[in-house]
Scaffold this active site. Sequence first.
Site, PDB file in Angstrom:
ATOM      1  N   HIS A  58       5.855 -28.190  63.449  1.00 50.70           N
ATOM      2  CA  HIS A  58       6.917 -27.461  62.754  1.00 50.70           C
ATOM      3  C   HIS A  58       6.472 -26.013  62.590  1.00 50.70           C
ATOM      4  O   HIS A  58       5.547 -25.724  61.828  1.00 50.70           O
ATOM      5  CB  HIS A  58       7.207 -28.096  61.392  1.00 50.70           C
ATOM      6  CG  HIS A  58       7.737 -29.491  61.489  1.00 50.70           C
ATOM      7  ND1 HIS A  58       9.073 -29.776  61.674  1.00 50.70           N
ATOM      8  CD2 HIS A  58       7.107 -30.686  61.455  1.00 50.70           C
ATOM      9  CE1 HIS A  58       9.257 -31.085  61.732  1.00 50.70           C
ATOM     10  NE2 HIS A  58       8.066 -31.662  61.610  1.00 50.70           N
ATOM     11  N   ARG A  60       8.776 -23.581  61.810  1.00 49.00           N
ATOM     12  CA  ARG A  60       9.645 -23.094  60.727  1.00 49.00           C
ATOM     13  C   ARG A  60      10.522 -21.894  61.085  1.00 49.00           C
ATOM     14  O   ARG A  60      11.500 -21.637  60.405  1.00 49.00           O
ATOM     15  CB  ARG A  60       8.831 -22.756  59.480  1.00 49.00           C
ATOM     16  CG  ARG A  60       8.006 -23.901  58.922  1.00 49.00           C
ATOM     17  CD  ARG A  60       8.825 -25.113  58.551  1.00 49.00           C
ATOM     18  NE  ARG A  60       8.061 -26.101  57.781  1.00 49.00           N
ATOM     19  CZ  ARG A  60       8.363 -27.388  57.750  1.00 49.00           C
ATOM     20  NH1 ARG A  60       9.394 -27.852  58.430  1.00 49.00           N
ATOM     21  NH2 ARG A  60       7.641 -28.224  57.024  1.00 49.00           N
ATOM     22  N   ASP A 303       2.245 -33.395  63.554  1.00 50.12           N
ATOM     23  CA  ASP A 303       3.323 -33.268  62.568  1.00 50.12           C
ATOM     24  C   ASP A 303       2.975 -32.170  61.567  1.00 50.12           C
ATOM     25  O   ASP A 303       3.202 -32.301  60.355  1.00 50.12           O
ATOM     26  CB  ASP A 303       3.603 -34.597  61.852  1.00 50.12           C
ATOM     27  CG  ASP A 303       4.933 -34.578  61.079  1.00 50.12           C
ATOM     28  OD1 ASP A 303       5.700 -33.603  61.237  1.00 50.12           O
ATOM     29  OD2 ASP A 303       5.193 -35.519  60.314  1.00 50.12           O
TER      30      ASP A 303
END
Length: 428
Positions: A58, A60, A303
């Site tokens: 991620h 973002r 993750d």
Amino acid sequence: MSKTLIRGAKVLGGAPQDVLIDGERIEAVGEGLGAEGAEVVDAAGRVLLPGLVDLHTHLREPGREDSETVLTGTRAAAAGGFTAVHAMANTFPVADTAGVVEQVWRLGRESGYCDVQPVGAVTVGLEGRKLAELGAMHDSAAGVVVFSDDGKCVDDAVIMRRALEYVKAFDGVVAQHAQEPRLTEGAQMNEGVVSAELGLGGWPAVAEESIIARDVLLAAHVGSRVHICHLSTAGSVEIVRWAKSKGWNVTAEVTPHHLLLTDELVRSYDPVYKVNPPLRTERDVLALREALADGTIDCVATDHAPHPHEDKDCEWAAAAMGMVGLETALSVVQHTMVDTGLLDWAQLAERMSFRPAAIGRLTGQGRPVSPGEPANLTLVDPAYRGAVDPAGFASRSRNTPYEGRELPGRVTHTWLRGRATVADGKLV
């Protein structure tokens, strides 16, 4: 073009060899290599691996640059030995169009610290009701192959079937966040003894396992590829093992934190341990390690889920779910899998480079350490031991569950197509 001579490295953990990099490629591998004018890196006692590939990161950006940007996230990736990451779609706006995935892809190219392969959303807005522009994202400059609503589950079986049918046309894969939403309403942690004692809402294993069972059956019916994100329970392992025994095109990943941490840590009420899927039991952890060792689980994926301190420095119920992981992943896998004898370094390379690159259909990544191959490499000092200090992270966020914990191994160098992104343990 510059030349680099890596002297005396244990290539994939084997006997010491020299590796000569010329420009963007490996020119030679052998003993006693010489190269006039080459920069020499003394790699005695260190392990040389292909650059690591993360299927689940991620970053973002766009939308949550307070927690991470493509630049800071790829710097963290390079520091952790990664030369490629797959950027998940739950940004703001969601990466559900060709325009957004191309934006992320271009930001990755500009950052220069590792390759960034965008993951496209399966459904519009991650809402689970209407398929996103899967074909347009694939045909875009980003060349999207992996699609996921990660953070949410594609819980509608018809939508999931249609997605699997659609991506089959271009050898794409749907990566499922397996979480039956009706079974996890209000859930705060793994459902079990600890949740009962703490009075926190339980997250049952069956919420994950029921979706995985459905989706492997759908993938078999359609003849398409499905990938299971962050598998976390012993029961999930058995379902994936059964599906693979049938010859179905099913792959799965496990996170480093699910290989090490258990729900007993939630007794501290420290929100740093709040994650989706939740930390499970010791029995689950041991089953995940065994499954990664025997190949039932194909790969490790971080993750990496950065959050600003205010989203974690609060009471448990209000805290965001997720942990950063790029800069500690290799150390945790060495600790849980290599130092325990479950994997050797060549097998670690298979699970952290070769397999994730193959699942994501990345060319030029996850390649052998051989002459003519792209010089995407990471050099590791396996003898290093040190306490994790998030103050030194390249990531913009600090929500690591390992602060103060001693872990083995340290990335000393990372090369992206022959160019050093990390040298002597520091970002270039």
